[in-house]
Design a protein around this motif. Structure first.
Motif, PDB file in Angstrom:
ATOM      1  N   GLN A 327      -0.813  17.429   1.683  1.00  0.00           N
ATOM      2  CA  GLN A 327      -1.333  16.071   1.776  1.00  0.00           C
ATOM      3  C   GLN A 327      -2.654  15.960   1.047  1.00  0.00           C
ATOM      4  O   GLN A 327      -3.548  16.775   1.223  1.00  0.00           O
ATOM      5  CB  GLN A 327      -1.518  15.680   3.247  1.00  0.00           C
ATOM      6  CG  GLN A 327      -2.011  14.246   3.425  1.00  0.00           C
ATOM      7  CD  GLN A 327      -1.985  13.813   4.877  1.00  0.00           C
ATOM      8  OE1 GLN A 327      -1.185  14.317   5.656  1.00  0.00           O
ATOM      9  NE2 GLN A 327      -2.838  12.873   5.244  1.00  0.00           N
ATOM     10  N   ASP A 334      -6.596   3.416  -0.994  1.00  0.00           N
ATOM     11  CA  ASP A 334      -5.238   3.291  -0.466  1.00  0.00           C
ATOM     12  C   ASP A 334      -5.062   2.027   0.373  1.00  0.00           C
ATOM     13  O   ASP A 334      -3.936   1.571   0.595  1.00  0.00           O
ATOM     14  CB  ASP A 334      -4.888   4.507   0.402  1.00  0.00           C
ATOM     15  CG  ASP A 334      -4.798   5.796  -0.399  1.00  0.00           C
ATOM     16  OD1 ASP A 334      -4.537   5.723  -1.608  1.00  0.00           O
ATOM     17  OD2 ASP A 334      -5.002   6.873   0.191  1.00  0.00           O
ATOM     18  N   ILE A 367      -0.201   1.626   0.569  1.00  0.00           N
ATOM     19  CA  ILE A 367      -0.050   2.407   1.791  1.00  0.00           C
ATOM     20  C   ILE A 367       0.959   1.667   2.668  1.00  0.00           C
ATOM     21  O   ILE A 367       1.071   0.436   2.587  1.00  0.00           O
ATOM     22  CB  ILE A 367      -1.403   2.588   2.526  1.00  0.00           C
ATOM     23  CG1 ILE A 367      -1.301   3.643   3.637  1.00  0.00           C
ATOM     24  CG2 ILE A 367      -1.913   1.274   3.078  1.00  0.00           C
ATOM     25  CD1 ILE A 367      -2.663   4.066   4.200  1.00  0.00           C
ATOM     26  N   ARG A 392       6.504   9.621  -0.264  1.00  0.00           N
ATOM     27  CA  ARG A 392       5.971  10.806  -0.938  1.00  0.00           C
ATOM     28  C   ARG A 392       6.471  10.914  -2.368  1.00  0.00           C
ATOM     29  O   ARG A 392       5.777  11.458  -3.228  1.00  0.00           O
ATOM     30  CB  ARG A 392       6.308  12.053  -0.121  1.00  0.00           C
ATOM     31  CG  ARG A 392       5.437  12.142   1.121  1.00  0.00           C
ATOM     32  CD  ARG A 392       5.606  13.395   1.920  1.00  0.00           C
ATOM     33  NE  ARG A 392       4.623  13.423   3.004  1.00  0.00           N
ATOM     34  CZ  ARG A 392       4.640  14.269   4.014  1.00  0.00           C
ATOM     35  NH1 ARG A 392       5.603  15.182   4.103  1.00  0.00           N
ATOM     36  NH2 ARG A 392       3.708  14.227   4.945  1.00  0.00           N
ATOM     37  N   PRO A 397       0.711   7.107   0.926  1.00  0.00           N
ATOM     38  CA  PRO A 397       0.678   7.578   2.316  1.00  0.00           C
ATOM     39  C   PRO A 397       1.551   6.722   3.236  1.00  0.00           C
ATOM     40  O   PRO A 397       1.633   5.501   3.076  1.00  0.00           O
ATOM     41  CB  PRO A 397      -0.799   7.449   2.707  1.00  0.00           C
ATOM     42  CG  PRO A 397      -1.545   7.332   1.423  1.00  0.00           C
ATOM     43  CD  PRO A 397      -0.616   6.660   0.471  1.00  0.00           C
ATOM     44  N   ASP A 413       1.683  11.099   7.229  1.00  0.00           N
ATOM     45  CA  ASP A 413       0.327  11.266   6.706  1.00  0.00           C
ATOM     46  C   ASP A 413      -0.748  10.844   7.698  1.00  0.00           C
ATOM     47  O   ASP A 413      -1.927  11.145   7.490  1.00  0.00           O
ATOM     48  CB  ASP A 413       0.176  10.472   5.408  1.00  0.00           C
ATOM     49  CG  ASP A 413       1.096  10.990   4.325  1.00  0.00           C
ATOM     50  OD1 ASP A 413       0.948  12.158   3.935  1.00  0.00           O
ATOM     51  OD2 ASP A 413       1.982  10.238   3.881  1.00  0.00           O
TER      52      ASP A 413
END
Length: 547
Positions: A327, A334, A367, A392, A397, A413
């Motif tokens: 991560q 984000d 995000i 991913r 995230p 995440d």
């Protein structure tokens, strides 16, 4: 005299006698930056070859003060490490020392070492541990005045585990009068704080606060009094004081004997985070999380039979060996276009959760928060796993709303929690230092507490009325400004935000307002992709105006 240099995989060159030899720093051009653990072995090998080649081509690696060449015998040992010090590298070092002798490095040589490193490497942060003499302390301070660094982290190692005072009166006086006034942070444990304060007993959190204030009066900019040995507390509680505010940093106490070196490690982690540009309290909080995680990982290790054992500093690296996904660190950028899913809306428009997430990502979502209020746990977990794979693949995230258990089960995440959910400090202790944690906040006090408890960002709202939450009190644009200005964390605005008002929200002029979180504006629409693209364009326009 024979010098033995030893490393597990690398090589080093002889430690030269400072009275007769001088160093040539030109070989530092052959040092190779190691960007990842994957390249460690290769990098060390390349460094060894380049340095050996340079020394073979240029015979002046060791010269006397009058310029004549001096051959210093040196031994390279490539071996394992024996924690009992009876074999391996430890035995090699002791044997070579016994056969050639060991010379105590004089203070003027320490000065030359500091000058060589600080003038060449441009260190960002200096961290100190046990300093053996007043002379060494004064040399260090002189070097830092000549070559200033961004921060000085002082770990005042002066009391052994058994309670013996390792620093005499002259060292203590130099610490108090000269070293501490130059420190950006000093990190004493209870015994060290007591010694610095002339033997004052510290048995309560109130005592720790008083000690932090008294030590701060000696000159350091920040003080962290570590309460790992505090008898009256069931938690591991530390007190951070920045000269104005006290912060009580609590974490779960890990039951283990493997605590040897925690103080040194904590200070080093603070130094590493400061070197990366993080604010002081953020660096302290990351270091505390790192220690807690490493202790928990190492709690059942048995090495030796002493009162204390070592813990595993590399637990994160070992975990990554078994987990191909590493991560990345949280980036406040984000939060720019924060998509919050809603299963009811997706069912209304006849699409799956995975199709909805794919469309949002294609449209520019930065995000995703998976918010499945009515889903059964098994269904929620399966949806989370599927969405995590999609996110991913795009480098975006995925957070889980409320459900820490689901986040842990699918290795998401991070999570986002509300004021009535699991306390943030407990969430942090469960998820560890690397995961992202967001907290819903309506007041400056809640924003402040989120920061203290270890959150990475806050969601503030509802800014406008919304149908996604019943009886949700709105705070309006003015309330959003108030909370954002009080927050030391990045902020994402939420609640009733869409195409018609997103621009005005982003143009409030608060620097740490980083984006908007939306539900209906994306998922209660016929085409998620189209609506996400439109909203992304509006936000980009607003961002360009703010700049």
């Amino acid at each position: 005299m024979v010098y033995c240099s030893s490393q597990l995989l690398s090589t080093s060159f002889p430690l030269l006698n400072p009275k007769t030899l001088k160093f040539d720093a030109k070989y530092s051009k052959n040092w190779l930056p190691l960007q990842s653990t994957e390249g460690l072995v290769k990098g060390l090998y390349q460094t060894r070859v380049l340095n050996l080649r340079a020394m073979q081509e240029d015979k002046a690696s060791a010269v006397t003060s009058d310029g004549s060449e001096l051959r210093v015998p040196h031994v390279l040992t490539v071996a394992g490490s024996d924690s009992g010090a009876g074999a391996g590298i430890q035995a090699d070092l002791k044997t070579c020392a016994a056969r050639g002798g060991v010379e105590v490095v004089p203070e003027d040589f320490v000065a030359e070492q500091l000058k060589s490193v600080l003038s060449d490497m441009r260190a960002d942060v200096v961290k100190t541990g046990m300093l053996p003499s007043t002379g060494i302390v004064k040399i260090l301070l002189h070097s830092l005045k000549e070559f200033p660094v961004r921060a000085l982290v002082v770990d005042p190692v002066m009391v052994s585990t058994s309670g013996d005072v390792l620093a005499g009166p002259s060292i203590l006086a130099t610490f108090r009068e000269e070293l501490l006034p130059m420190a950006d942070i000093v990190t004493p444990n209870l015994r060290e704080a007591s010694v610095l304060l002339g033997g004052v007993q510290l048995e309560t959190v109130a005592n720790m606060r008083s000690a932090a204030k008294s030590i701060h009066d000696m000159g350091p900019r920040n003080v962290l009094v570590k309460g790992g040995d505090l008898p009256a507390s069931s938690d591991a509680v530390d007190i951070f004081f920045d000269g104005q505010d006290f912060y009580e940093l609590r974490s779960s106490r890990v039951k283990t004997r493997n605590t040897h070196g925690t103080g040194c490690t904590l200070a080093s982690c603070i130094a590493a985070e400061l070197a990366k540009g993080h604010p002081m309290l953020s660096a302290v909080k990351v270091a505390k999380r790192y220690i807690e995680t490493a202790l928990d990982y190492s709690k059942d290790i048995v090495i030796g039979s002493g009162l204390q054992g070592p813990f595993d500093h590399l637990s994160k690296l070992k975990r990554n060996v078994h987990n191909a996904y590493v991560q990345r660190a949280f980036d406040s950028g984000d939060l720019f276009l924060y998509a919050v899913t809603d299963s009811g809306m997706n069912k209304k428009w006849g699409r799956s959760i995975t199709d909805a997430v794919k469309a949002a990502l294609e449209g520019g979502a930065t995000i995703v928060q998976l918010r499945e209020k009515d889903a059964e746990t098994r269904d929620f977990l399966e949806a989370a796993k599927a969405c995590l794979e999609i996110c991913r693949s795009k480098g975006v995230p995925l957070l889980i709303n409320d459900r820490v258990d689901v986040a842990l089960a699918c290795d998401a995440d991070g999570v986002h929690v509300g004021q009535s959910d699991m306390p943030t400090n407990v969430v942090r202790s469960l998820l560890g230092p690397e995961k992202i944690i967001g907290v819903s906040c309506k007041t400056p006090q809640q924003a402040q507490q989120a920061w203290i408890d270890g959150a990475d960002y806050i969601g503030s709202g509802g800014v406008y009325p919304t149908n996604t939450k019943a009886n949700n009190r709105t705070i309006g644009i003015d309330g959003l400004k108030t909370v954002s200005l009080a927050s030391k964390l990045p902020v994402v605005a939420i609640g009733g935000i869409g195409l018609s008002n997103a621009q005005s929200v982003m143009e409030t002029g608060v620097p740490n307002l980083k984006g908007v979180a939306v539900v209906s504006a994306l998922f209660d629409q016929e085409c998620v992709l189209t609506e996400t693209k439109k909203l992304h364009a509006v936000l980009m326009e607003a961002a360009s105006r703010v700049k």
